[in-house]
Write an enzyme that holds these catalytic residues in place. Structure first.
Site: not given
Length: 378
Positions: A36-38, A148
């Site tokens: 995946g990627s963020g 966050d």
């Protein structure tokens, strides 16, 4: 100085599968398939010049060491939802330098589940709140705030989906370096930092993150999870309008929260939680046991253990809300009044001396008296 606004970082070109990385302790790691990627990297990769992963790395090096185990024993906890950090280092590929971190693999994030379900059961919301309080207390004790908190940054365990982790410390902030709390200072140029629907009023004003800000953010998250939406979600492109709506919500507690939930489930615990968080001074240490008791009392009234399994089905939510909505509406007012009274007494007994603090305390007491009087007239 306060963390910079989030900017869309340039994602790195994925490194080849099977590449061997060597961390700072000379341990070797072999890259598997990218999962995946963020917003700042490919789960474990970013170009060296990018900053968020560096901030996250500093957090883990300073605050998530083996001391965590001692803290668990001291607090008599069997689990703490901070992902395990295995190592970090730099890697070179095709003339580019990459920074990497090796972390425990986690499962699905709660945002995906929330989008599918629309909202969470009241009991699940309270369970999540208790578990996040444990995480926040730990990182706060280690001089950091998260800044966050949101469903996208809460991930279930990969092997145990009933454990939940607070991840993504790219915006974490060392609010109290060497025991010296940062001073309250508004800076409009740095206003509205963080994720706009959840960020604290302090962040809207450009004030550096603090413990009370983390708690306020968690309160907004719980409100959204329970109700399915927040009062200001239609104005997310206008941060000033969002700030005004949050101010109004906190000024009109508990009624502003109690009337927001369309499902019939009681929001009284969230109203109490936000009332306490909003009553804290900027540099004041929260009494986490008070906040946990608010949530645990709500779970106890439903016969649910906070360490129990996390239930995300909507069917159970609908049944429980229909069966208990009338009872909750009748009984909700008394717990809110009693809890706000307790919060008021705690604030009186535990406020730090000083003229500016005394002035702030008078404002809080006046506000809480107004909340109670407003509730009694209903």
């Amino acid at each position: 100085m306060a963390p910079k606004k989030q900017e869309k970082a340039k994602l790195p070109v994925p490194l080849p599968e099977g590449m061997i990385l060597k961390d700072t302790e000379r341990k070797t790691w072999q890259l598997g398939k990218m999962i995946g990627s963020g917003g700042f990297g490919l789960i474990y990769l970013e170009y060296q010049e990018n900053g968020p992963l560096f901030s996250e790395l500093k957090f883990y090096q300073r605050a998530a060491k083996q001391d965590c185990i001692k803290w668990l024993a001291f607090k008599q906890l069997d689990f703490l939802g901070i992902p395990r950090f295995w190592g970090s280092g730099l890697a070179e590929h095709n003339g580019k330098s990459y920074r990497f971190m090796v972390m425990e693999r986690l499962g699905v994030d709660l945002q995906k589940i929330f989008v599918q379900r629309g909202r969470f059961q009241r009991e699940t919301v309270l369970q999540l709140g208790v578990r996040m309080l444990d995480v926040l207390e730990y990182i706060h004790e280690n001089e950091y705030v998260h800044g966050d908190i949101k469903a996208a940054n809460l991930l279930l365990g990969y092997r145990n989906p009933h454990q939940v982790y607070l991840a993504d410390y790219g915006l974490s902030y060392r609010y109290c370096p060497n025991g010296n709390h940062k001073q309250y200072q508004e800076n409009p140029r740095k206003g509205h930092n963080g994720t706009v629907e959840f960020t604290s009023l302090d962040a809207h004003k450009g004030v550096a993150p603090s413990r009370r800000g983390d708690l306020e953010i968690l309160g907004y998250c719980m409100l959204q999870w329970l109700c399915g939406k927040l009062p200001w979600e239609q104005n997310l492109r206008d941060p000033v309008a969002v700030q005004t709506a949050k101010t109004n919500l906190l000024d009109e507690l508990p009624n502003s929260v109690m009337k927001w939930n369309p499902s019939g489930n009681s929001c009284c615990e969230i109203a109490q939680f936000l009332a306490y968080a909003n009553g804290l001074a900027y540099d004041e240490k929260p009494k986490y046991e008070i906040l946990k008791k608010i949530l645990l009392d709500g779970l106890e009234s439903s016969g649910i253990l906070h360490k129990g399994l996390l239930e995300f089905s909507t069917a159970g939510h609908i049944r429980s809300s229909e069966a208990s909505s009338k009872k909750q509406k009748v009984n909700a007012q008394k717990p809110v009044t009693e809890q706000i009274n307790r919060v008021q007494n705690k604030l009186k007994d535990e406020r730090i001396a000083g003229s500016h603090v005394i002035q702030r305390q008078a404002q809080k007491e006046e506000k809480l008296d107004g909340l109670i009087n407003s509730e009694r007239t209903q």
